[in-house]
Design a protein around this motif. Structure first.
Motif, PDB file in Angstrom:
ATOM      1  N   ILE A  88     -17.277  52.277 -43.158  1.00 29.35           N
ATOM      2  CA  ILE A  88     -16.891  52.531 -41.773  1.00 29.35           C
ATOM      3  C   ILE A  88     -16.853  54.028 -41.503  1.00 29.35           C
ATOM      4  CG2 ILE A  88     -15.010  52.319 -40.096  1.00 29.35           C
ATOM      5  CD1 ILE A  88     -14.376  49.597 -41.277  1.00 29.35           C
ATOM      6  N   GLU A  89     -16.298  54.804 -42.433  1.00 31.17           N
ATOM      7  CA  GLU A  89     -16.236  56.249 -42.251  1.00 31.17           C
ATOM      8  C   GLU A  89     -17.628  56.871 -42.240  1.00 31.17           C
ATOM      9  OE1 GLU A  89     -13.620  58.086 -41.409  1.00 31.17           O
ATOM     10  OE2 GLU A  89     -12.634  56.128 -41.245  1.00 31.17           O
ATOM     11  N   ALA A  90     -18.534  56.349 -43.070  1.00 26.53           N
ATOM     12  CA  ALA A  90     -19.903  56.872 -43.099  1.00 26.53           C
ATOM     13  C   ALA A  90     -20.608  56.583 -41.782  1.00 26.53           C
ATOM     14  CB  ALA A  90     -20.680  56.257 -44.261  1.00 26.53           C
ATOM     15  N   LEU A  91     -20.383  55.389 -41.223  1.00 25.89           N
ATOM     16  CA  LEU A  91     -20.963  55.059 -39.918  1.00 25.89           C
ATOM     17  C   LEU A  91     -20.431  56.004 -38.848  1.00 25.89           C
ATOM     18  CD1 LEU A  91     -22.477  53.329 -37.861  1.00 25.89           C
ATOM     19  CD2 LEU A  91     -20.561  51.717 -37.902  1.00 25.89           C
ATOM     20  N   LYS A  92     -19.124  56.269 -38.880  1.00 33.24           N
ATOM     21  CA  LYS A  92     -18.541  57.197 -37.909  1.00 33.24           C
ATOM     22  C   LYS A  92     -19.128  58.602 -38.063  1.00 33.24           C
ATOM     23  CE  LYS A  92     -14.070  54.909 -37.175  1.00 33.24           C
ATOM     24  NZ  LYS A  92     -12.599  55.048 -37.252  1.00 33.24           N
ATOM     25  N   THR A  93     -19.340  59.012 -39.318  1.00 33.12           N
ATOM     26  CA  THR A  93     -19.926  60.328 -39.568  1.00 33.12           C
ATOM     27  C   THR A  93     -21.334  60.428 -38.995  1.00 33.12           C
ATOM     28  OG1 THR A  93     -18.622  60.688 -41.574  1.00 33.12           O
ATOM     29  CG2 THR A  93     -20.671  61.923 -41.380  1.00 33.12           C
ATOM     30  N   HIS A  94     -22.130  59.388 -39.220  1.00 34.70           N
ATOM     31  CA  HIS A  94     -23.498  59.405 -38.699  1.00 34.70           C
ATOM     32  C   HIS A  94     -23.489  59.449 -37.178  1.00 34.70           C
ATOM     33  CE1 HIS A  94     -27.853  57.660 -38.949  1.00 34.70           C
ATOM     34  NE2 HIS A  94     -27.778  58.789 -38.265  1.00 34.70           N
ATOM     35  N   TRP A  95     -22.638  58.643 -36.564  1.00 34.96           N
ATOM     36  CA  TRP A  95     -22.603  58.655 -35.102  1.00 34.96           C
ATOM     37  C   TRP A  95     -22.148  60.020 -34.583  1.00 34.96           C
ATOM     38  CZ3 TRP A  95     -24.406  57.465 -30.768  1.00 34.96           C
ATOM     39  CH2 TRP A  95     -23.719  57.762 -29.577  1.00 34.96           C
ATOM     40  N   LYS A  96     -21.180  60.637 -35.270  1.00 29.19           N
ATOM     41  CA  LYS A  96     -20.717  61.955 -34.844  1.00 29.19           C
ATOM     42  C   LYS A  96     -21.862  62.960 -34.822  1.00 29.19           C
ATOM     43  CE  LYS A  96     -17.835  64.121 -37.602  1.00 29.19           C
ATOM     44  NZ  LYS A  96     -16.569  64.519 -38.265  1.00 29.19           N
ATOM     45  N   MET A  97     -22.718  62.905 -35.828  1.00 27.10           N
ATOM     46  CA  MET A  97     -23.869  63.795 -35.854  1.00 27.10           C
ATOM     47  C   MET A  97     -24.867  63.465 -34.735  1.00 27.10           C
ATOM     48  SD  MET A  97     -23.930  66.153 -38.299  1.00 27.10           S
ATOM     49  CE  MET A  97     -22.358  66.480 -37.499  1.00 27.10           C
ATOM     50  N   CYS A  98     -25.151  62.181 -34.584  1.00 26.41           N
ATOM     51  CA  CYS A  98     -26.090  61.756 -33.544  1.00 26.41           C
ATOM     52  C   CYS A  98     -25.576  62.154 -32.168  1.00 26.41           C
ATOM     53  CB  CYS A  98     -26.300  60.240 -33.630  1.00 26.41           C
ATOM     54  SG  CYS A  98     -27.374  59.560 -32.337  1.00 26.41           S
ATOM     55  N   TYR A  99     -24.303  61.879 -31.930  1.00 27.86           N
ATOM     56  CA  TYR A  99     -23.676  62.202 -30.641  1.00 27.86           C
ATOM     57  C   TYR A  99     -23.768  63.698 -30.364  1.00 27.86           C
ATOM     58  CZ  TYR A  99     -19.921  62.106 -27.077  1.00 27.86           C
ATOM     59  OH  TYR A  99     -19.184  62.217 -25.928  1.00 27.86           O
ATOM     60  N   GLY A 100     -23.360  64.506 -31.338  1.00 28.24           N
ATOM     61  CA  GLY A 100     -23.398  65.945 -31.144  1.00 28.24           C
ATOM     62  C   GLY A 100     -24.799  66.469 -30.895  1.00 28.24           C
ATOM     63  N   PHE A 101     -25.772  65.905 -31.602  1.00 27.08           N
ATOM     64  CA  PHE A 101     -27.153  66.361 -31.449  1.00 27.08           C
ATOM     65  C   PHE A 101     -27.682  66.014 -30.063  1.00 27.08           C
ATOM     66  CE2 PHE A 101     -31.738  66.443 -32.112  1.00 27.08           C
ATOM     67  CZ  PHE A 101     -31.898  67.582 -32.904  1.00 27.08           C
ATOM     68  N   ILE A 102     -27.413  64.796 -29.597  1.00 29.50           N
ATOM     69  CA  ILE A 102     -27.860  64.391 -28.257  1.00 29.50           C
ATOM     70  C   ILE A 102     -27.231  65.278 -27.188  1.00 29.50           C
ATOM     71  CG2 ILE A 102     -27.726  62.561 -26.518  1.00 29.50           C
ATOM     72  CD1 ILE A 102     -28.011  60.534 -28.790  1.00 29.50           C
ATOM     73  N   GLU A 103     -25.925  65.509 -27.315  1.00 27.09           N
ATOM     74  CA  GLU A 103     -25.230  66.322 -26.313  1.00 27.09           C
ATOM     75  C   GLU A 103     -25.799  67.736 -26.252  1.00 27.09           C
ATOM     76  OE1 GLU A 103     -21.722  64.749 -24.692  1.00 27.09           O
ATOM     77  OE2 GLU A 103     -23.709  63.847 -24.674  1.00 27.09           O
ATOM     78  N   GLU A 104     -25.989  68.339 -27.424  1.00 26.75           N
ATOM     79  CA  GLU A 104     -26.509  69.707 -27.455  1.00 26.75           C
ATOM     80  C   GLU A 104     -27.947  69.761 -26.939  1.00 26.75           C
ATOM     81  OE1 GLU A 104     -27.327  72.336 -31.215  1.00 26.75           O
ATOM     82  OE2 GLU A 104     -25.311  72.801 -30.482  1.00 26.75           O
ATOM     83  N   HIS A 105     -28.746  68.763 -27.303  1.00 24.88           N
ATOM     84  CA  HIS A 105     -30.136  68.726 -26.869  1.00 24.88           C
ATOM     85  C   HIS A 105     -30.238  68.595 -25.349  1.00 24.88           C
ATOM     86  CE1 HIS A 105     -34.430  67.924 -26.988  1.00 24.88           C
ATOM     87  NE2 HIS A 105     -34.235  66.795 -26.316  1.00 24.88           N
ATOM     88  N   HIS A 106     -29.486  67.677 -24.772  1.00 19.90           N
ATOM     89  CA  HIS A 106     -29.537  67.488 -23.323  1.00 19.90           C
ATOM     90  C   HIS A 106     -28.971  68.701 -22.581  1.00 19.90           C
ATOM     91  CE1 HIS A 106     -29.936  62.798 -23.331  1.00 19.90           C
ATOM     92  NE2 HIS A 106     -31.007  63.429 -23.779  1.00 19.90           N
ATOM     93  N   HIS A 107     -27.951  69.307 -23.147  1.00 18.88           N
ATOM     94  CA  HIS A 107     -27.414  70.519 -22.518  1.00 18.88           C
ATOM     95  C   HIS A 107     -28.467  71.622 -22.492  1.00 18.88           C
ATOM     96  CE1 HIS A 107     -24.951  73.932 -21.495  1.00 18.88           C
ATOM     97  NE2 HIS A 107     -25.282  74.510 -22.633  1.00 18.88           N
ATOM     98  N   ASN A 108     -29.188  71.805 -23.592  1.00 17.80           N
ATOM     99  CA  ASN A 108     -30.230  72.836 -23.635  1.00 17.80           C
ATOM    100  C   ASN A 108     -31.318  72.570 -22.596  1.00 17.80           C
ATOM    101  OD1 ASN A 108     -29.005  74.326 -25.662  1.00 17.80           O
ATOM    102  ND2 ASN A 108     -30.108  73.305 -27.310  1.00 17.80           N
ATOM    103  N   GLU A 109     -31.687  71.310 -22.445  1.00 18.84           N
ATOM    104  CA  GLU A 109     -32.707  70.968 -21.447  1.00 18.84           C
ATOM    105  C   GLU A 109     -32.212  71.271 -20.044  1.00 18.84           C
ATOM    106  OE1 GLU A 109     -35.192  67.371 -23.663  1.00 18.84           O
ATOM    107  OE2 GLU A 109     -33.501  66.855 -22.358  1.00 18.84           O
ATOM    108  N   GLU A 110     -30.983  70.867 -19.738  1.00 19.56           N
ATOM    109  CA  GLU A 110     -30.451  71.041 -18.384  1.00 19.56           C
ATOM    110  C   GLU A 110     -30.140  72.500 -18.059  1.00 19.56           C
ATOM    111  OE1 GLU A 110     -29.986  68.923 -15.900  1.00 19.56           O
ATOM    112  OE2 GLU A 110     -30.684  67.145 -16.960  1.00 19.56           O
ATOM    113  N   ALA A 111     -29.600  73.216 -19.025  1.00 20.89           N
ATOM    114  CA  ALA A 111     -29.148  74.577 -18.761  1.00 20.89           C
ATOM    115  C   ALA A 111     -30.253  75.620 -18.912  1.00 20.89           C
ATOM    116  CB  ALA A 111     -27.986  74.924 -19.694  1.00 20.89           C
TER     117      ALA A 111
END
Length: 367
Positions: A88-111
């Protein structure tokens, strides 16, 4: 030529990052000076080698791996098998990375990227509208991941002496295994939510690669884009580049586990991104080791639990090395603990330990 006055905010904010989310943050960012020494080529790389496409491939890989992991865990939960805490913790870790990467990527595109392109050519509003739809789905997934708790129901059921019993009135076999219904339901909802995000995300990424990427390549030179890239690089989190290159992990024949294809990564970073070799070797690649220790190995063992023992051994090895190095530095520097910075002699002077009074059987008996 049509252009947006400002970049479209995501979720009502001019910046995607949500301080209440699980997006990993770190006060120490990659040094901006060495990273901005990269030399932009005079010509654009092939679309499949462009950093924009590479970032999209990272998101696609995360989607596929997360779906596979959630499906595996849900199958275990439905069968009454215990889902380990580390899974469960490993799944949370993977999602945390995926989430952060998506957020940063979309922010770079928009900004940065979309406003730059629209100074010369218009882009469909749908590209930013898609970001808002995806962001809402990302928030739903994040809530489901946060709601995952350790599997205590099937854990308690493991103490049962028999897995099956006969009904007193028939010869039908009834299972005594307990299914963690709440965990199974949450995992099923999580799988559906990630699959829904994938249904929105993948066509969106393909549209950007078909329209926005060619628009940038045909209307700007690499030199013209570099000032924008410098801003993005300067704000990049330390874990972003290792996660960006997660698609370049291959099976190591010596261990049977996935490890970095350093040659392929270095070739792309230096030849395509224009990163100086010494920057990659001495500044960038060392962060890949930290990424593995904090995130990467958890992602790999989440995908393939058979690799758990291998990565646990590597964690122990890294911990042993750290303790040995800390002790060696303490001896050389004369300080008790490099992190605390306390001088051994000074610490002994101001924090003396009282000598132990001698004891024998007589004094213990009060004689």
């Amino acid at each position: 030529v049509k252009g947006r006055a400002t970049s479209r905010p995501i979720g009502g904010s001019s910046k995607i990052h949500n301080t209440k989310s699980t997006v990993p943050t770190c006060t120490s960012r990659l040094p901006s000076h060495p990273l901005t020494l990269y030399i932009m080529s005079t010509t654009w790389p092939a679309p499949e080698l462009d950093g924009w496409t590479y970032a999209h491939n990272t998101i696609r890989l995360d989607e596929a791996d997360l779906l596979a992991t959630v499906a595996r865990l849900n199958e275990k939960a439905q069968a009454g098998e215990h889902v380990e805490d580390w899974e469960i913790e490993a799944l949370k870790t993977h999602w945390k990375m995926c989430y952060g990467f998506i957020e940063e990527h979309h922010h770079n595109e928009e900004a940065f990227i979309f406003p730059m392109i629209e100074t010369k050519v218009s882009l469909p509003d749908k590209m930013s509208d898609d970001h808002e739809v995806i962001e809402n789905q990302v928030q739903l997934i994040d809530g489901l991941v946060k709601s995952l708790n350790p599997d205590r129901i099937s854990d308690a059921a493991k103490s049962a002496t028999k897995d099956f019993m006969l009904s007193p009135t028939s010869i039908n076999v009834h299972s005594t295994l307990k299914v963690n219904v709440r965990l199974a339901e949450t995992l099923a909802k999580l799988y559906e939510a990630i699959a829904t995000m994938q249904e929105s995300m993948d066509p969106h990424l393909a549209e950007e690669e078909a329209m926005a990427l060619p628009a940038m390549h045909s209307n700007f030179t690499p030199a013209e884009v570099k000032p924008i890239m410098d801003k993005m690089v300067a704000a990049m989190e330390w874990w972003a580049l290792p996660h960006f290159y997660r698609q370049h992990k291959v099976i190591n024949p010596a261990t049977g586990a996935k490890d970095w294809d350093r040659t392929a990564i270095r070739e792309h970073a230096t030849a395509t991104l224009g990163m100086p070799g010494f920057v990659f070797d001495f500044i960038i690649f060392p962060t890949f080791k930290r990424y593995d220790l904090e995130y990467g190995w958890a992602i790999e063992e989440s995908k393939d639990p058979s690799q758990r023992a291998h990565f646990e051994a590597r964690r122990r090895s890294a911990s042993t090395w750290f303790r040995a190095t800390r002790k060696a530095l303490a001896r050389v520097s004369g300080r008790r603990g490099v992190l605390s910075g306390k001088n051994i002699d000074a610490a002994a002077q101001f924090d003396p330990k009282p000598a132990l009074a001698p004891h024998n059987s007589a004094t213990l008996l009060g004689h």
